[in-house]
Design a protein around this motif. Structure first.
Motif, PDB file in Angstrom:
ATOM      1  N   CYS A 121       0.832  -1.201   0.000  1.00 42.73           N
ATOM      2  CA  CYS A 121       0.000   0.000   0.000  1.00 42.73           C
ATOM      3  C   CYS A 121       0.872   1.259   0.000  1.00 42.73           C
ATOM      4  O   CYS A 121       0.399   2.358  -0.248  1.00 42.73           O
ATOM      5  CB  CYS A 121      -0.919   0.016   1.225  1.00 42.73           C
TER       6      CYS A 121
ATOM      7  N   LEU B  17       2.194   2.995   2.308  1.00 43.60           N
ATOM      8  CA  LEU B  17       2.095   3.998   3.379  1.00 43.60           C
ATOM      9  C   LEU B  17       3.452   4.198   4.046  1.00 43.60           C
ATOM     10  O   LEU B  17       3.835   5.313   4.370  1.00 43.60           O
ATOM     11  CB  LEU B  17       1.078   3.553   4.426  1.00 43.60           C
TER      12      LEU B  17
ATOM     13  N   ILE C 163       5.516   7.625   4.612  1.00 43.83           N
ATOM     14  CA  ILE C 163       5.719   8.230   5.932  1.00 43.83           C
ATOM     15  C   ILE C 163       7.194   8.278   6.312  1.00 43.83           C
ATOM     16  O   ILE C 163       7.606   9.091   7.137  1.00 43.83           O
ATOM     17  CB  ILE C 163       4.906   7.458   7.005  1.00 43.83           C
TER      18      ILE C 163
ATOM     19  N   TYR D  48       8.342   4.483  12.469  1.00 49.57           N
ATOM     20  CA  TYR D  48       7.105   5.012  11.862  1.00 49.57           C
ATOM     21  C   TYR D  48       6.465   3.988  10.924  1.00 49.57           C
ATOM     22  O   TYR D  48       5.247   3.924  10.820  1.00 49.57           O
ATOM     23  CB  TYR D  48       7.414   6.295  11.084  1.00 49.57           C
TER      24      TYR D  48
ATOM     25  N   GLU E 279       6.417   0.731  11.152  1.00 50.59           N
ATOM     26  CA  GLU E 279       5.647  -0.239  11.936  1.00 50.59           C
ATOM     27  C   GLU E 279       4.349   0.386  12.436  1.00 50.59           C
ATOM     28  O   GLU E 279       3.292  -0.229  12.429  1.00 50.59           O
ATOM     29  CB  GLU E 279       6.486  -0.716  13.122  1.00 50.59           C
ATOM     30  N   GLU E 280       4.436   1.639  12.859  1.00 52.98           N
ATOM     31  CA  GLU E 280       3.278   2.309  13.436  1.00 52.98           C
ATOM     32  C   GLU E 280       2.182   2.521  12.395  1.00 52.98           C
ATOM     33  O   GLU E 280       0.999   2.393  12.683  1.00 52.98           O
ATOM     34  CB  GLU E 280       3.735   3.653  13.994  1.00 52.98           C
ATOM     35  N   ILE E 281       2.594   2.831  11.168  1.00 51.96           N
ATOM     36  CA  ILE E 281       1.604   3.222  10.167  1.00 51.96           C
ATOM     37  C   ILE E 281       1.035   2.003   9.433  1.00 51.96           C
ATOM     38  O   ILE E 281      -0.056   2.076   8.885  1.00 51.96           O
ATOM     39  CB  ILE E 281       2.233   4.211   9.147  1.00 51.96           C
ATOM     40  N   CYS E 282       1.754   0.879   9.444  1.00 48.84           N
ATOM     41  CA  CYS E 282       1.378  -0.247   8.575  1.00 48.84           C
ATOM     42  C   CYS E 282      -0.019  -0.755   8.909  1.00 48.84           C
ATOM     43  O   CYS E 282      -0.282  -1.208  10.018  1.00 48.84           O
ATOM     44  CB  CYS E 282       2.369  -1.389   8.711  1.00 48.84           C
ATOM     45  N   PRO E 283      -0.964  -0.699   7.965  1.00 49.39           N
ATOM     46  CA  PRO E 283      -2.327  -1.151   8.255  1.00 49.39           C
ATOM     47  C   PRO E 283      -2.483  -2.667   8.166  1.00 49.39           C
ATOM     48  O   PRO E 283      -3.558  -3.190   8.423  1.00 49.39           O
ATOM     49  CB  PRO E 283      -3.161  -0.448   7.180  1.00 49.39           C
ATOM     50  N   GLU E 284      -1.411  -3.353   7.786  1.00 57.66           N
ATOM     51  CA  GLU E 284      -1.486  -4.810   7.645  1.00 57.66           C
ATOM     52  C   GLU E 284      -0.650  -5.520   8.698  1.00 57.66           C
ATOM     53  O   GLU E 284      -0.574  -6.742   8.691  1.00 57.66           O
ATOM     54  CB  GLU E 284      -0.966  -5.205   6.250  1.00 57.66           C
ATOM     55  N   GLN E 285       0.017  -4.775   9.529  1.00 58.33           N
ATOM     56  CA  GLN E 285       0.997  -5.335  10.469  1.00 58.33           C
ATOM     57  C   GLN E 285       1.991  -6.221   9.731  1.00 58.33           C
ATOM     58  O   GLN E 285       2.250  -7.360  10.121  1.00 58.33           O
ATOM     59  CB  GLN E 285       0.302  -6.121  11.578  1.00 58.33           C
TER      60      GLN E 285
ATOM     61  N   LYS F 122       6.413  14.065  10.807  1.00 54.15           N
ATOM     62  CA  LYS F 122       7.673  13.526  10.299  1.00 54.15           C
ATOM     63  C   LYS F 122       8.877  14.233  10.884  1.00 54.15           C
ATOM     64  O   LYS F 122       9.989  13.731  10.809  1.00 54.15           O
ATOM     65  CB  LYS F 122       7.705  13.675   8.777  1.00 54.15           C
TER      66      LYS F 122
ATOM     67  N   LEU G  92      -3.258   8.621  14.893  1.00 52.61           N
ATOM     68  CA  LEU G  92      -3.514   7.326  14.282  1.00 52.61           C
ATOM     69  C   LEU G  92      -4.466   6.526  15.169  1.00 52.61           C
ATOM     70  O   LEU G  92      -4.343   6.558  16.388  1.00 52.61           O
ATOM     71  CB  LEU G  92      -2.205   6.549  14.132  1.00 52.61           C
TER      72      LEU G  92
ATOM     73  N   LYS H 190      -4.327   0.164  16.661  1.00 53.46           N
ATOM     74  CA  LYS H 190      -3.982  -0.849  15.653  1.00 53.46           C
ATOM     75  C   LYS H 190      -5.076  -1.897  15.501  1.00 53.46           C
ATOM     76  O   LYS H 190      -5.412  -2.317  14.396  1.00 53.46           O
ATOM     77  CB  LYS H 190      -2.675  -1.500  16.080  1.00 53.46           C
TER      78      LYS H 190
ATOM     79  N   VAL I 212      -7.752  -0.649  13.347  1.00 52.85           N
ATOM     80  CA  VAL I 212      -7.334  -0.538  11.949  1.00 52.85           C
ATOM     81  C   VAL I 212      -7.512  -1.881  11.249  1.00 52.85           C
ATOM     82  O   VAL I 212      -7.885  -1.962  10.081  1.00 52.85           O
ATOM     83  CB  VAL I 212      -5.860  -0.082  11.867  1.00 52.85           C
ATOM     84  N   LEU I 213      -7.260  -2.943  11.997  1.00 52.55           N
ATOM     85  CA  LEU I 213      -7.338  -4.274  11.395  1.00 52.55           C
ATOM     86  C   LEU I 213      -8.772  -4.766  11.269  1.00 52.55           C
ATOM     87  O   LEU I 213      -9.055  -5.661  10.469  1.00 52.55           O
ATOM     88  CB  LEU I 213      -6.539  -5.269  12.231  1.00 52.55           C
TER      89      LEU I 213
ATOM     90  N   LEU J  88      -9.498   2.172   9.315  1.00 55.52           N
ATOM     91  CA  LEU J  88      -8.508   1.961   8.253  1.00 55.52           C
ATOM     92  C   LEU J  88      -8.412   3.201   7.366  1.00 55.52           C
ATOM     93  O   LEU J  88      -7.322   3.647   7.003  1.00 55.52           O
ATOM     94  CB  LEU J  88      -8.891   0.739   7.424  1.00 55.52           C
TER      95      LEU J  88
ATOM     96  N   GLN K 169      -6.529   5.771   9.176  1.00 58.67           N
ATOM     97  CA  GLN K 169      -5.097   5.457   9.179  1.00 58.67           C
ATOM     98  C   GLN K 169      -4.452   6.009   7.897  1.00 58.67           C
ATOM     99  O   GLN K 169      -3.405   6.648   7.950  1.00 58.67           O
ATOM    100  CB  GLN K 169      -4.930   3.933   9.260  1.00 58.67           C
TER     101      GLN K 169
END
Lengths: 193, 407
Positions: free
Chosen positions: A71, A73, A77, A120, A122-128, B71, B309, B312, B315-316, B322, B325
């Motif tokens: 994706c 992201l 980021i 960042y 790891e924090e942003i990943c929507p799929e882990q 950032k 954010l 988690k 989000v899942l 999502l 996010q």
């Protein structure tokens, strides 16, 4: 409120200087009988906890599936712009559970010379799919070796057991909200299946 | 106690032909980073001193203007790299002021822990390097023993020892783990004893006293004129601490004292730092006793959805989360139009962020007021008349860090 710091003149005894040497020596020598606090690295290793932010790696879930869906992201980021992803189509998923996934990274690079280990991604990943691992010592003979490619990243990340298996759980409950709104014929995932 | 070291200026003018120019730094081991001092010497006496800075310039402010608000947080780690957590907190507070975001009480208490741990850690390094420059090697090794303890604590807080990137706008990244508390308590318990040890080696030691008392006297007027902050200002006897003057993070609820010196010499600045470390340990104890439960990120209301954010787990499992996010990740934060200045009491002094926003994804102007930069300026005024060996005491007592000075 403010406290004036204590600043007395040296007394006669202290002016002599020799007592200060004796007192200093006493404290310094006392250290010899205390346990050493240094580690004999690399034979001895520091304790590394699970939430340590080491080198990032891509992970597989307990079914061995490569989780990244590209994706991008994390690429977006990443403050030092260390991540480069070339998106591609997901390979055919023989398993119905993952048939809705359309994308997977064709190439995935993290330049470890640029990475600042901020976490960042790891924090942003929507799929882990990307995690900071406990790998903290990286070395290589050339700069190119420190640009981790997809194979290396999956190697670093290894396997992680998920509590929530996003795609599986979604398919396991066909009555869930996301599914309800999608007309059955318009779902490309179903079509592929 | 003062020493008649001041050089007669007229004599010095006559001797100009004999003077010698010497570069101290930027590679000199005692200049703490890449500071270069161009010294004009007459024998061992310093006639003039010109600090040359800029060797560590990384255009941080410009970077801040091209990056989104979030950032930039990792970049604040590298300002005062001896107290990265403190910088994170200062930047987050400035952003929160601009965006009118609240920080939950638990996150505030955690930020106080961050602030005080990094204060102790930075003062320890400052003291260790200061003492080592003047020949007391033991202190340096001992302070690093305590710093190791603090870094282990910081590692538990945020997962990294040095490059912390811990705060977020509206809170902090993660909650403290359970095993942090006993470790922190153990540290707070034994730390005052450690400070006693340093004091026993230095405070009443004749060599230390001779090398620091009466050296580098900064008068009250000078301190104010040069805009000194932090222990350097308080060493000159001016009672100003941002934590007391403009309390933030609930500092008004913690009991602590602000030390001030009387003479304004190197010895007073040393005493102030020691005192501050003890007070920081007291504040830590109070936070351990009173930290409230609750969320660590402000996720209340519709506004927060755009800045923070989602969890988690949501989000899942949740489509809305999502989408948020992705929104927060790509669109980041649209700050309102406006400009703010926020100053924090960092170990070296007042670290201020001035943010001006035209309502975009990034700052229109981001200005960093680095305390070391202001503190360093006084060198030029202070050094003439001192012996070259005293420069080491001066540099050590001013306790600057070039990462923040050059930015």
């Amino acid at each position: 409120m403010a406290k004036v710091v204590d600043r007395r003149k040296l007394n006669f005894w202290e002016e002599l200087y020799l007592p200060a040497i004796a007192s200093g020596m006493k404290r310094t020598f006392a250290q010899m009988f205390k346990p050493a606090i240094t580690l004999q690295y690399p034979e001895q290793r520091p304790e590394i906890f699970d939430d340590y932010r080491g080198a990032p790696g891509l992970v597989r879930d307990q079914d061995g599936r490569e989780k990244c869906v590209s994706c991008q992201l994390c690429e977006y980021i990443c403050p030092p712009r260390a991540i480069v992803i070339v998106p591609g189509e997901a390979p055919d998923q023989p398993d119905y559970d993952y048939s809705e996934i359309e994308k997977a990274p064709k190439e995935f690079y993290i330049d470890m010379l640029r990475c600042i280990y901020c976490g960042y991604c790891e924090e942003i990943c929507p799929e882990q799919a990307i995690f900071m691992t406990d790998l903290y010592e990286l070395n290589a003979g050339s700069r190119q070796e420190l640009v981790h490619d997809k194979a290396k990243l999956y190697d670093v990340g290894g396997l992680r057991v998920d509590a929530i298996q996003k795609w599986k759980d979604k398919n396991a409950s066909p009555g869930s909200e996301e599914r309800k709104n999608v007309p059955p014929s318009g779902n490309p995932g179903d079509g592929a299946h | 106690m003062s020493r008649a070291r001041t050089l007669d200026v007229e004599v010095a003018e006559d001797r100009r032909s004999e003077s010698m120019m010497i570069n101290m730094g930027p590679q000199h081991p005692s200049t703490h980073g890449v500071l270069r001092l161009v010294l004009e010497l007459d024998g061992e006496e310093v006639i003039s001193c010109a600090p040359v800075i800029g060797y560590l310039h990384r255009a941080k402010e410009k970077v801040g203007e091209t990056f989104s608000w979030h950032k930039f947080i990792p970049y604040t780690d590298r300002l005062d790299y001896l107290a990265p957590l403190s910088n994170n907190v200062a930047y987050a507070l400035a952003c929160e002021k601009l965006m009118a975001v609240d920080c939950p009480p638990r996150a505030q208490a955690i930020r106080v822990i961050c602030h005080e741990l990094s204060r102790i850690s930075a003062h320890l390094l400052g003291l260790g390097a200061y003492a080592m420059d003047l020949g007391a090697m033991t202190i340096f090794l001992w302070t690093f023993r305590e710093r190791e303890q603090i870094y282990s604590l910081i590692e538990r807080i945020c997962g990294a020892r040095f490059t912390t990137s811990y705060t977020r706008i509206g809170g902090v990244e993660r909650d403290l783990p359970e095993d942090f508390w006993p470790k922190c308590q153990a540290f707070v318990n034994e730390f005052p004893g450690r400070v006693d040890e340093y004091e026993a080696l230095l405070s009443r030691n004749k060599i230390w006293v001779k090398r620091t008392q009466g050296i580098g006297v900064i008068t009250k007027e000078q301190a104010l004129q040069f805009g000194l902050t932090g222990p350097n200002l308080r060493g000159s006897g001016i009672e100003y601490d941002v934590r007391k003057a403009n309390p933030y993070l609930g500092y008004e609820n913690y009991e602590f004292e602000v030390p001030i010196g009387t003479e304004g010499d190197c010895y007073d600045r040393y005493l102030c730092r020691l005192f501050e470390m003890r007070e920081s340990a007291k504040i830590l104890q109070q936070v351990i006793d009173t930290i409230p439960d609750g969320p660590i990120l402000n996720r209340d209301g519709d506004e927060a959805l755009k800045t923070v954010l989602p969890e988690k787990e949501k989000v899942l499992t949740n489509m809305e989360a999502l989408i948020h996010q992705f929104m927060v990740g790509t669109e980041s934060i649209h700050a309102p139009v406006g400009e703010v200045y926020f100053g924090c009491e960092n170990p070296k002094g007042e670290l201020g962020f001035y943010l001006r926003s035209k309502g975009g994804l990034e700052a229109d102007r981001l200005r960093i007021r680095g305390p070391s930069f202001a503190n360093l300026q006084i060198l030029e005024e202070l050094t003439p008349g001192h012996s070259i060996a005293d420069i080491m005491a001066l540099l050590g007592s001013i306790d600057f860090v070039m990462g923040e000075c050059d930015r």
